[in-house]
Design a protein around this motif. Structure first.
Motif, PDB file in Angstrom:
ATOM      1  N   ILE A   1      -9.359  23.586   7.546  1.00  0.00           N
ATOM      2  CA  ILE A   1      -8.712  23.323   6.483  1.00  0.00           C
ATOM      3  C   ILE A   1      -9.268  22.040   5.654  1.00  0.00           C
ATOM      4  N   THR A   2      -9.462  21.365   6.157  1.00  0.00           N
ATOM      5  CA  THR A   2     -10.493  19.899   5.279  1.00  0.00           C
ATOM      6  C   THR A   2     -12.073  20.640   4.774  1.00  0.00           C
ATOM      7  N   ASP A   3     -12.384  21.148   5.764  1.00  0.00           N
ATOM      8  CA  ASP A   3     -13.706  21.232   5.854  1.00  0.00           C
ATOM      9  C   ASP A   3     -14.090  22.317   4.347  1.00  0.00           C
ATOM     10  N   TYR A   4     -12.808  23.206   4.193  1.00  0.00           N
ATOM     11  CA  TYR A   4     -12.379  24.624   3.250  1.00  0.00           C
ATOM     12  C   TYR A   4     -11.647  23.833   1.832  1.00  0.00           C
ATOM     13  N   ILE A   5     -11.460  22.926   2.195  1.00  0.00           N
ATOM     14  CA  ILE A   5     -10.928  22.546   0.323  1.00  0.00           C
ATOM     15  C   ILE A   5     -11.929  21.633   0.081  1.00  0.00           C
ATOM     16  N   ILE A   6     -12.915  20.857   0.915  1.00  0.00           N
ATOM     17  CA  ILE A   6     -13.942  20.379   0.885  1.00  0.00           C
ATOM     18  C   ILE A   6     -14.681  21.166  -0.175  1.00  0.00           C
ATOM     19  N   ARG A   7     -15.038  22.447   0.262  1.00  0.00           N
ATOM     20  CA  ARG A   7     -16.169  23.361  -0.128  1.00  0.00           C
ATOM     21  C   ARG A   7     -15.632  23.580  -1.589  1.00  0.00           C
ATOM     22  N   ALA A   8     -14.408  23.922  -1.618  1.00  0.00           N
ATOM     23  CA  ALA A   8     -13.705  24.502  -3.580  1.00  0.00           C
ATOM     24  C   ALA A   8     -13.508  23.235  -4.218  1.00  0.00           C
ATOM     25  N   GLU A   9     -13.205  22.051  -3.132  1.00  0.00           N
ATOM     26  CA  GLU A   9     -12.956  20.760  -4.131  1.00  0.00           C
ATOM     27  C   GLU A   9     -14.951  20.748  -5.135  1.00  0.00           C
ATOM     28  N   LYS A  10     -15.803  21.002  -4.749  1.00  0.00           N
ATOM     29  CA  LYS A  10     -17.108  20.719  -4.830  1.00  0.00           C
ATOM     30  C   LYS A  10     -17.886  21.763  -5.922  1.00  0.00           C
ATOM     31  N   ILE A  11     -16.857  23.406  -5.803  1.00  0.00           N
ATOM     32  CA  ILE A  11     -17.543  24.003  -6.949  1.00  0.00           C
ATOM     33  C   ILE A  11     -16.137  23.559  -8.164  1.00  0.00           C
ATOM     34  N   VAL A  12     -15.342  22.802  -7.898  1.00  0.00           N
ATOM     35  CA  VAL A  12     -14.069  22.890  -9.183  1.00  0.00           C
ATOM     36  C   VAL A  12     -15.309  21.503 -10.157  1.00  0.00           C
ATOM     37  N   THR A  13     -15.665  20.011  -9.179  1.00  0.00           N
ATOM     38  CA  THR A  13     -15.900  18.915  -9.595  1.00  0.00           C
ATOM     39  C   THR A  13     -17.557  19.660  -9.859  1.00  0.00           C
ATOM     40  N   SER A  14     -18.403  20.401  -9.950  1.00  0.00           N
ATOM     41  CA  SER A  14     -19.343  21.000 -10.991  1.00  0.00           C
ATOM     42  C   SER A  14     -19.241  21.853 -11.968  1.00  0.00           C
ATOM     43  N   LEU A  15     -18.360  22.557 -12.128  1.00  0.00           N
ATOM     44  CA  LEU A  15     -17.368  22.898 -13.123  1.00  0.00           C
ATOM     45  C   LEU A  15     -17.328  21.680 -13.835  1.00  0.00           C
ATOM     46  N   ARG A  16     -16.640  21.192 -13.422  1.00  0.00           N
ATOM     47  CA  ARG A  16     -16.274  19.864 -14.754  1.00  0.00           C
ATOM     48  C   ARG A  16     -17.297  19.377 -15.300  1.00  0.00           C
ATOM     49  N   ASN A  17     -18.081  19.427 -14.025  1.00  0.00           N
ATOM     50  CA  ASN A  17     -19.019  18.623 -14.477  1.00  0.00           C
ATOM     51  C   ASN A  17     -20.359  19.049 -15.617  1.00  0.00           C
ATOM     52  N   THR A  18     -20.332  20.261 -15.746  1.00  0.00           N
ATOM     53  CA  THR A  18     -20.577  21.161 -16.479  1.00  0.00           C
ATOM     54  C   THR A  18     -19.657  20.925 -18.276  1.00  0.00           C
ATOM     55  N   LYS A  19     -18.595  20.385 -18.045  1.00  0.00           N
ATOM     56  CA  LYS A  19     -17.989  20.220 -19.473  1.00  0.00           C
ATOM     57  C   LYS A  19     -16.679  21.163 -19.023  1.00  0.00           C
ATOM     58  N   GLN A  20     -16.593  22.270 -17.842  1.00  0.00           N
ATOM     59  CA  GLN A  20     -15.622  23.234 -18.311  1.00  0.00           C
ATOM     60  C   GLN A  20     -14.674  22.545 -17.957  1.00  0.00           C
ATOM     61  N   VAL A  21     -13.201  22.976 -18.289  1.00  0.00           N
ATOM     62  CA  VAL A  21     -11.984  23.085 -18.264  1.00  0.00           C
ATOM     63  C   VAL A  21     -11.389  23.443 -17.025  1.00  0.00           C
ATOM     64  N   ILE A  22     -11.450  22.905 -15.703  1.00  0.00           N
ATOM     65  CA  ILE A  22     -10.488  24.291 -14.630  1.00  0.00           C
ATOM     66  C   ILE A  22      -9.364  22.738 -14.492  1.00  0.00           C
ATOM     67  N   SER A  23      -8.154  23.868 -14.151  1.00  0.00           N
ATOM     68  CA  SER A  23      -6.546  22.647 -14.328  1.00  0.00           C
ATOM     69  C   SER A  23      -6.401  23.389 -12.723  1.00  0.00           C
ATOM     70  N   ASP A  24      -5.988  22.173 -12.446  1.00  0.00           N
ATOM     71  CA  ASP A  24      -4.398  21.957 -10.812  1.00  0.00           C
ATOM     72  C   ASP A  24      -4.445  23.738 -10.227  1.00  0.00           C
ATOM     73  N   GLU A  25      -3.641  24.105 -11.291  1.00  0.00           N
ATOM     74  CA  GLU A  25      -3.411  25.368 -11.158  1.00  0.00           C
ATOM     75  C   GLU A  25      -4.001  26.125 -10.607  1.00  0.00           C
ATOM     76  N   LEU A  26      -5.123  26.408 -11.474  1.00  0.00           N
ATOM     77  CA  LEU A  26      -6.380  27.864 -11.643  1.00  0.00           C
ATOM     78  C   LEU A  26      -7.402  26.958  -9.741  1.00  0.00           C
ATOM     79  N   SER A  27      -7.164  25.620  -9.516  1.00  0.00           N
ATOM     80  CA  SER A  27      -8.508  25.332  -8.527  1.00  0.00           C
ATOM     81  C   SER A  27      -7.125  25.681  -7.249  1.00  0.00           C
ATOM     82  N   ILE A  28      -5.927  25.961  -7.322  1.00  0.00           N
ATOM     83  CA  ILE A  28      -4.765  25.727  -6.040  1.00  0.00           C
ATOM     84  C   ILE A  28      -4.003  27.538  -6.501  1.00  0.00           C
TER      85      ILE A  28
END
Length: 426
Positions: free
Chosen positions: A128-155
């Motif tokens: 689960i830890t590896d899976y969450i890290i992989r998800a956070e990596k994608i979300v962080t990359s999107l936020r770095n491109t100035k995309q709005v990714i809410s916690d609800e969407l990530s969850i």
């Protein structure tokens, strides 16, 4: 910089290539760029150069050149070729070139990241830890491109990719009205995983169980315990018949085989007197040919249906793992990899009117090495059927209302099967 930190020869990198310095080297993988940049800026801070390389105003050219010299020590050949000509001795420009190349905010990359987030799925081999890290990596990359990714969407995306064992957790999270941050969600998910690990036990089916008081130890021949708990394990063994040290005269199967029927009768009488239940173990040596060819054995002790022919199955459970599934016999022995598959099987039975009727046995085990098909009374009644044992009125009534007579042969209950049939005939 102090001379101790330079290579003693005066050539090559000034830092040793092993140890912690090696972990600072970028491998050229786009997915790892953000992690590397964090480590690189941390190194720049220790050298007092972070403010220079991140500054947007005028900077000291000498310090900027030091930033470039420090930065290129930890770049692979491909990355170095990107900055060595266009940003020579310019640390700030070199970092901007690397960011544009590896962390671009262009439309193609944004679409690719969104597709990766929407198709997120936990692999069976990752935690689960590896899976969450992989998800956070994608979300962080999107936020770095100035995309709005809410916690609800990530969850929601993380929940969508969880496998079947996490279904209770998914239902709880989707039905709850509590507002949960992604940090709190990660904590809850890890807690659920730990709870599942603690409560998880290998699947086990008990086939033809008997009361321990009537069990016979194959180690010493005495009743009341199984061989694995035998108090005489260390006692030397000797069989005069086989001249072997693997067993004793009392437990020799060849010697006691002619008296097996007598032993079965004695056990049955003892069980009646003590008030305990008794189910003997059937084998291809004692089953009448009529039952093996034209009957479905009815077993009150088995916890699952058992089918020996793969062609009778209409569906298999993909989550079934033979390595984690154990069969327990009347003698207390447990063994895995006996049942190869589990699924729904269809058998053709003759009802009380003499007609052949297809009956589905749900969650049946596929065990080709068994000499006979078994219908578990427990599994059948759990699925809504009725099994009635009355003198002259033994019968099975399915939840669809079909009635089948239970035949009796030498104290064995069985159901008559119909003619040859294939699942494709339905």
């Amino acid at each position: 910089m102090s001379e101790e930190r330079r290579n003693p020869t005066g050539y090559g990198p000034r830092h040793a290539t092993g140890g912690r310095w090696q972990r600072l080297v970028f491998d050229g993988d786009e997915d790892n760029y953000k992690l590397w940049e964090v480590k690189c800026l941390g190194r720049m801070r220790l050298e007092g150069l972070k403010d220079t390389i991140l500054s947007s105003g005028e900077v000291d050219p000498e310090k900027n050149a030091e930033c470039f010299a420090e930065l290129i020590q930890f770049l692979d050949d491909k990355s170095l070729s990107l900055v060595m000509r266009d940003a020579a001795d310019d640390g700030r420009k070199a970092l901007q070139i690397l960011r544009r190349h590896y962390a671009s905010d262009g439309k193609p990359r944004i679409i690719s990241l969104y597709n990766e987030l929407c198709s997120l799925k936990k692999n069976s081999e990752e935690t689960i830890t590896d899976y969450i890290i992989r998800a956070e990596k994608i979300v962080t990359s999107l936020r770095n491109t100035k995309q709005v990714i809410s916690d609800e969407l990530s969850i929601a995306m993380v929940l969508r990719g969880l496998p079947e064992p996490y279904k209770p957790f998914v239902i709880h999270m989707t039905q709850s009205n509590d507002e949960v941050t992604f940090v709190e969600f990660k904590s809850k998910l890890r807690s659920y995983e730990e709870t599942e690990k603690f409560e998880h036990k290998p699947n086990s089916d008990n086939v033809m169980k008997v009361d321990i008081a009537s069990a016979t130890c194959y180690g010493c021949g005495n009743r009341g315990h199984f061989a694995r708990n035998c108090p005489h394990k260390t006692t030397p063994k000797w069989c005069n018949y086989h001249r072997s040290t693997t067993h004793t005269d009392e437990t020799c199967r060849r010697k006691t085989k002619p008296d097996s029927a007598k032993q079965t009768m004695e056990k049955e009488e003892d069980s009646k007197e003590s008030g305990t239940s008794f189910v003997f173990q059937a084998s291809h040596l004692v089953l009448p040919d009529g039952i093996k060819q034209n009957g479905l054995m009815v077993d009150c002790g088995a916890t699952s249906h058992i089918i020996t022919e793969k062609s009778k199955f209409t569906r298999f459970d993909d989550t079934f793992n033979p390595n984690k599934h154990y069969m327990e016999l009347a003698n207390g022995t447990r063994k895995n990899n006996v049942a190869l598959k589990r699924g729904d099987a269809v058998v053709l039975l003759r009802n009380t009117e003499g007609k052949s009727v297809p009956v589905t046995l749900k969650n049946a085990l596929f065990i080709p090495i068994y000499p006979q098909d078994f219908m578990s009374v427990k599994a059948a009644t759990t699925d809504g059927a009725q099994v009635i044992f009355e003198e002259g009125q033994n019968r099975l009534i399915t939840k669809e209302g079909n009635t089948f007579k239970l035949e009796v042969h030498e104290r064995l209950y069985y159901l008559k099967t119909g003619s040859v049939w294939s699942p494709t005939d339905v």
